[in-house]
Design a protein around this motif. Sequence first.
Motif: not given
Length: 944
Positions: A54-55, A62-63, A81-82, A87-89
Amino acid sequence: MSTPHHTRQSTEDRVEDLLRSMTPRERLSLLHQYQAPVERLGVREFRTGTEALHGLAWLGEATVFPQALGLAASWDPGLLRRVGAATATELLAVRRRDPAAGRNVWAPVVNPLRDPRWGRNEEGYSEDPWLTGTLAAAYAGGLAGDGPRPRTAPTIKHFLGYNNETDRCTTSSDLPPRVLREYELPAHLPALQEGVAVAVMPSYNLVNGRPAHLSPLINRVLRRAAPDRILVVSDAHAPANLFGLQGFHPDGPTAYAHALRAGLDSFTQDDDRPETTLSYLQEALDRGLIGQEDVDEAARNILSVRFRLGEFDPEPEGDEVPEEVVNCPGHRALAREAATRSLTLLRNEGLLPLRAASRIAVIGQLGDTVLEDWYSGTLPYAVTAREGLAEHCEVEFVEGTDRITLETGTGRVVVGADGGLRVEEGTGPEQSGQPEAAEKTASFDLFDWGGGAHALRSAATGLHVDEAPGDALACTAPGPGTWEVRQTFRLDELPDGRFHLVQVHTGRPVTADGDGTLRLGGQGTAFRVRGLGSGARAAAEAAARADVAVVVAGDHPMVNGRETEDRADLELPARQEQVLKAVHGANPDTVLVLSSGYPYAVTWADEHVPAIVWSAHGGQEYGRALADVLLGAAEPAGRLTQTWYRSADDLPDLLDYDVITAGGTYLYFGGDPLYPFGHGLGYAPVAYGRAEVTVSGGRVTVEVPVTNTGDRTAEEVVQVYTRQLDSRVRQPFRALRGFARLRIAAGRTETAKVSFDVERLAVWDTIGDRFVVEEAPREVLVGRSALDVVATAPLDVPGEPIPARDAFTAWAADRYDDASGVRLCPVSPEPGPGPGVPEDAVPGDAVRARAAGAWVAYRDVDLGGGATELRLSANAPRAATVRLRLDDPVTGEVAGEAVIPESGGVYDFTDVRTPVRGASGLRDLYVVFEDEGTAVAELVLGGS
């Protein structure tokens, strides 16, 4: 870094090109989590496994988004999805300073949440398999992205039948064919079928007696479900269990050879030390247990993912992600949105939203803290419940923990300058009036996290009691944490009212040694605990001074319900409930806010407290999100994705995975839950109209108008279920088929439209080993939850009758319709098909008796004009008897009796024949095991 492998080739061609260039040893080196570089070919080092539940986790700040269970409560795939994309970013940004941060991410968790006592409940999405699969595919889709190549390589975990931490490496989850096909696989397959997950992690447990890492389903189901090659990675240290804890194979080379042949590509073993793993695999090659083609196939799967990630291509212009994106304003806003939409209103007798409160008492162990879990990122900041409400109202905070002292016959326990705990002689309650600093050194705040686990925090230093070197105790920890939690203690009361303190992790008592130092071990010192109940009294006083009291209660993600530890019950921690009752007694305008990674049986609160709100641990923006909902700036949008039961007595055994026969989850539970699956209230009232159902082109479409009759915007989750009214097998009471989220302005009407394939109505036919839509009457149920149904309509779809079982065609014993007292077990240790078995066949398992009198039932068996012989493939640890009874396992007529000889081992199945009498027509057959340990793998009847 570019390589000679031309980018216009297909991925498969490029993989083959590179594989041909590698030596056998270089190919073998790819099969460990830490893959060594091959510099001469431009192949860089590669590591599987970045946590991203979840992040982004374990890579610094990290967020931190809400826990996965909280994200699921939004019932919003677009939101997940967002969050996955963010998380990927952040992972790509972190890679700029830490290239070792791998792009193979170990998320999402797709185990359906069958039992709320599971320690890892917070990691999953739902007890419903379809909803789990839908949300998991959404999150994985965000992690992978929409570009021509995936941004990360998501991994679904944990395959298969994994919902218990208790003895998780040695317990076996029994999954009969219907449970496997209708409940487990629908949660695992969607992310693979959509191509958004490109990797799979098997689970620690065994399934039907076989380690999940050796499951034949990996190659025969999972790989066939995906549009491209998938990478199968082991869970950490699981490979060694195959010949260690599980003892399924005699040694490392044999075990690793079988794992490789079963479909495991990457061995997560011994951290960054691959030598032992590679030596076992090399020995397996040398002994002929595997061939080079087995190593090459695993290497292909690994390299395919690496090529698709673009590792061997130049980075496209403009694709670089700056480090500043980590915890950027956009991600902070997304964290707040996710936390807000996860908050679920369970009960409201008109107290919420708070309108005229000028003074709020925020009370509770979780009222002024935000906790991380094992798979959280490091919080860059945190807004607590107190802080969030204080931005809008006058707030008084009381933690509600008991301020206690620990006394022996000679003195009180104090904290020394070095943090160490010792008994200071001559101190006690009679020494009143001591300086405040001295009093604090002898005072501790007592936290109750449930399950008998307590933590003690020094009033002087703010640090928790922890295990120090030499088994001493010292206040050195910020709180319970680390993999082995050593900061929690039981308070075992003695007959005279004193207590022993016992460390939960080791079971060792706390003893004051000769010089007064507190250590773990020994006989245990009896302590007089003074100050119990002080927290509840202070909380009640604060509540009485306030307009409204907000009690924030729940769990600590590292204690009593976490990885490695299941819960024993569903109760709110006793001292937290004591505080709640005291607060409510002092001020009836009390809101209970639950922050937890699992459901609680809050029956007292449901009967007395006017408002209850739940969310999973909400991440860095939790406090602001909570304030938005409590004060009415945001509409409660969350809905439960799990049943909240009234008691653990409503649950099957934790290890009973057969939800169909055990009555598990909302699908088969026939009792009265505290809060049903799908439950969640709003502030704006809505009215449902008539449901219209159409069937066309193999799709069912349900439309229903919903009107907001209130004066504020409504957030409604319209849930569509179906119920089959007649069947040859046990059917769910209702099953979720889809949902629609509506945002409806005051006084307006919006139409919810939900469509699903007719094939979703199919049941797994254990006779034909296929999905069948039965010819049967059905209903569509539309509602706010699984039990709050507001509209129904008949559903007429084409179907077919399931024919009777042909008694004269052999069938696998595990294809039963009902059973009692049995377990499933493998017929062979081999992961591949036997001689003459089609490559894509999924073999049946044997049925073994746990005790004498166990039985399996086969309904509607067509015996024609009469059967004269029963043939069994059977196994028994000693000579045993199996009886064939008609229509009832106890009183039914005995049609045949087979004597099973003693077998030479658990895989030594013998063909046994015995005469049958009086068996004709359409009957229910019961195979009754008269002796414990007897197993049957296959049966068939013969005629004259």
